[in-house]
Design an enzyme around this catalytic site. Structure first.
Site, mmCIF file in Angstrom:
data_model
loop_
_atom_site.group_PDB
_atom_site.id
_atom_site.type_symbol
_atom_site.label_atom_id
_atom_site.label_comp_id
_atom_site.label_asym_id
_atom_site.label_seq_id
_atom_site.Cartn_x
_atom_site.Cartn_y
_atom_site.Cartn_z
ATOM 1 N N SER A 1 -2.367 -11.169 -8.102
ATOM 2 C CA SER A 1 -2.448 -10.362 -9.319
ATOM 3 C C SER A 1 -2.824 -11.126 -10.569
ATOM 4 C CB SER A 1 -1.132 -9.624 -9.576
ATOM 5 O OG SER A 1 -0.939 -8.684 -8.597
ATOM 6 N N SER A 2 -3.843 -11.973 -10.445
ATOM 7 C CA SER A 2 -4.323 -12.629 -11.658
ATOM 8 C C SER A 2 -4.860 -11.581 -12.631
ATOM 9 C CB SER A 2 -5.402 -13.652 -11.316
ATOM 10 O OG SER A 2 -6.419 -13.054 -10.547
ATOM 11 N N HIS B 1 0.823 -1.212 0.000
ATOM 12 C CA HIS B 1 0.000 0.000 0.000
ATOM 13 C C HIS B 1 0.860 1.267 0.000
ATOM 14 C CE1 HIS B 1 -4.013 -1.788 0.189
ATOM 15 N NE2 HIS B 1 -3.434 -2.753 0.889
ATOM 16 N N ASP C 1 1.432 -4.012 -9.477
ATOM 17 C CA ASP C 1 1.129 -5.347 -10.008
ATOM 18 C C ASP C 1 1.413 -5.419 -11.507
ATOM 19 O OD1 ASP C 1 0.221 -5.537 -7.445
ATOM 20 O OD2 ASP C 1 -1.906 -5.617 -7.970
ATOM 21 N N ASP D 1 2.458 1.973 -3.172
ATOM 22 C CA ASP D 1 2.630 2.353 -4.594
ATOM 23 C C ASP D 1 1.804 3.572 -4.968
ATOM 24 O OD1 ASP D 1 0.239 0.819 -4.567
ATOM 25 O OD2 ASP D 1 0.772 -0.367 -6.356
HETATM 26 C C1 GLA Z 1 -3.129 -4.300 -4.848
HETATM 27 C C2 GLA Z 1 -2.977 -3.172 -5.850
HETATM 28 C C3 GLA Z 1 -1.546 -2.659 -5.869
HETATM 29 C C4 GLA Z 1 -1.039 -2.332 -4.466
HETATM 30 C C5 GLA Z 1 -1.338 -3.492 -3.511
HETATM 31 C C6 GLA Z 1 -1.008 -3.151 -2.088
HETATM 32 O O1 GLA Z 1 -2.407 -5.421 -5.250
HETATM 33 O O2 GLA Z 1 -3.348 -3.592 -7.142
HETATM 34 O O3 GLA Z 1 -1.451 -1.533 -6.707
HETATM 35 O O4 GLA Z 1 -1.595 -1.145 -4.003
HETATM 36 O O5 GLA Z 1 -2.697 -3.882 -3.563
HETATM 37 O O6 GLA Z 1 0.351 -2.933 -1.926
#
Ligand code: GLA
Length: 387
Positions: A127-128, A34, A173, A36
């Site tokens: 991150s699918s 959290h 991601d 980015d």
């Molecule tokens: C999700 C979001 C990312 C990032 C993370 C937490 O994966 O897609 O951009 O903010 O949460 O680090």
């Protein structure tokens, strides 16, 4: 996924003839959560599982979408490529990406048949969706000869997530899926987008991803609420210190202005972000120096901060991390990704892995009634053409 099977499935669905195949990975974030969308640092690595896209340009003014994971199939004309489908249809992810090309006046001159397959465990917070977006961007860019740079494809994939999935995510991601490299983690500055590939040398230990099987729900609005709270913190601090984003504050700076944030919840959110950015740079320094113990301590501290200040862990992720912390040979363990369910990431000594799975699996099930699943993470490359 066996490429041969993928090709066969494509022919079964769309008929014989040439087709081109691409792959883009999911990711696991080692630390920097959290941060980015606050312009901070992240430290993810691409996984060996992800999304596959097999594509063939056709002489017809429409796109056909099919998936080996979902039943829904869709045919959309070239004039329908910028409107999201109703509901949470999977097609919105590739469609959202194609819409970004159209917005750049790169409207495909002819349609295509597309078959998607993903082997990232769904809802695991690995991150699918980014994998699916990036593989579509890489495929369309290549097949239609648009020649956009990789960074543009990554940004377009992030935009697709904002506009077609409604999640106001940061860039981590999609960046990891686009720029991952085998056996390296990406130390990314999310403000400048400068990055460094850092070898992940774990000296007799492995990265274990533990799935809570409690699906993370990024679209539940809690993610966007955190994004809004971080903006509110910046607004509260601005009259006293000219900052653009939370990453502009060091931990020491934050201490001098935190009292200006009246809302204690917003203050805690900002504290997490600022301290997490500090932990991320410290963790990278530790990894480069071969100080795994320090790296592990920072991972644990990251989880505590995400639990207490950012409140994105929840009972399942807490149970999983807390169980891991008790196992001898565990160097560090924390939630990874957006939170609210999904996975933890742990670094575990080779000789302790079996014990880790047994103890954590048992403790986790006793506390939550859910069965955990464990994967030994292999760090792979970013999006690429396969055949
Ligand atoms: C999700 C979001 C990312 C990032 C993370 C937490 O994966 O897609 O951009 O903010 O949460 O680090």
């Amino acid at each position: 996924m066996d490429i041969k099977i993928l090709k066969e499935k494509f022919v079964e669905k769309y008929g014989a003839g040439d087709a081109i195949g691409y792959f883009s990975p999911g990711r696991v974030n080692l630390i920097g959560e959290h941060t980015d969308y606050n312009g901070g640092y992240v430290f993810p690595c691409a996984l060996s599982f992800g999304a596959y896209c097999v594509i063939r340009k056709v002489n017809r003014p429409s796109f056909r979408f099919a998936s080996l994971n979902f039943e829904l199939e869709k045919e959309l004309s070239l004039t329908e490529l910028t409107t999201p489908l109703d509901g949470k249809a999977w097609v919105n992810y590739p469609l959202g990406v194609i819409a970004q090309f159209v917005k750049r006046c790169l409207t495909p001159d002819t349609g295509a048949d597309i078959l998607i397959y993903g082997d990232v465990p769904a809802g695991a917070g690995l991150s699918s969706s980014a994998a699916l977006e990036v593989v579509t961007a890489v495929a369309i860019n290549d097949v239609y000869g648009y020649n956009l740079p990789r960074l543009d494809l990554v940004k377009m994939s992030q935009k697709a997530e904002h506009e077609f999935a409604g999640v106001m995510c940061g860039i981590m991601d999609q960046f990891a899926s686009g720029f991952g490299a085998k056996d390296k983690a990406i130390f990314l500055n999310c403000d400048t987008l400068n990055y460094e590939l850092v070898p992940v040398v774990l000296k007799g230990a492995k990265i274990i991803v533990s799935n809570t099987h409690s699906p993370h729900k990024l679209d539940s609005g809690k993610y966007n609420e955190r994004v809004a709270q971080c903006k509110a913190a910046v607004e509260a601090i601005k009259p006293y210190k000219p900052i653009k984003q939370l990453a502009d504050l060091s931990v020491a700076d934050f201490k001098t202005v935190e009292a200006k944030i009246a809302d204690p919840v917003v203050r805690a959110r900002a504290r997490h972000v600022v301290t997490e950015i500090g932990r991320t740079t410290d963790a990278v320094t530790a990894l480069k120096a071969g100080d795994l113990e320090k790296f592990g301590q920072l991972m644990n501290a990251s989880h505590v901060s995400l639990r207490d200040d950012y409140e994105v862990t929840g009972p399942q992720l807490d149970a999983m991390a807390e169980a891991a912390w008790t196992v001898p040979g565990v160097i560090g363990s924390r939630m990874t990704g957006g939170g609210f369910g999904g996975c933890t990431v742990s670094i575990v000594k080779d000789e302790a892995i079996d014990n880790f799975k047994a103890i954590v699996g048992k403790e986790y099930e006793a506390k939550t009634g859910l069965k955990a699943e464990f994967y030994v993470a292999e760090i792979g490359d970013g999006g690429k053409r396969l055949f």
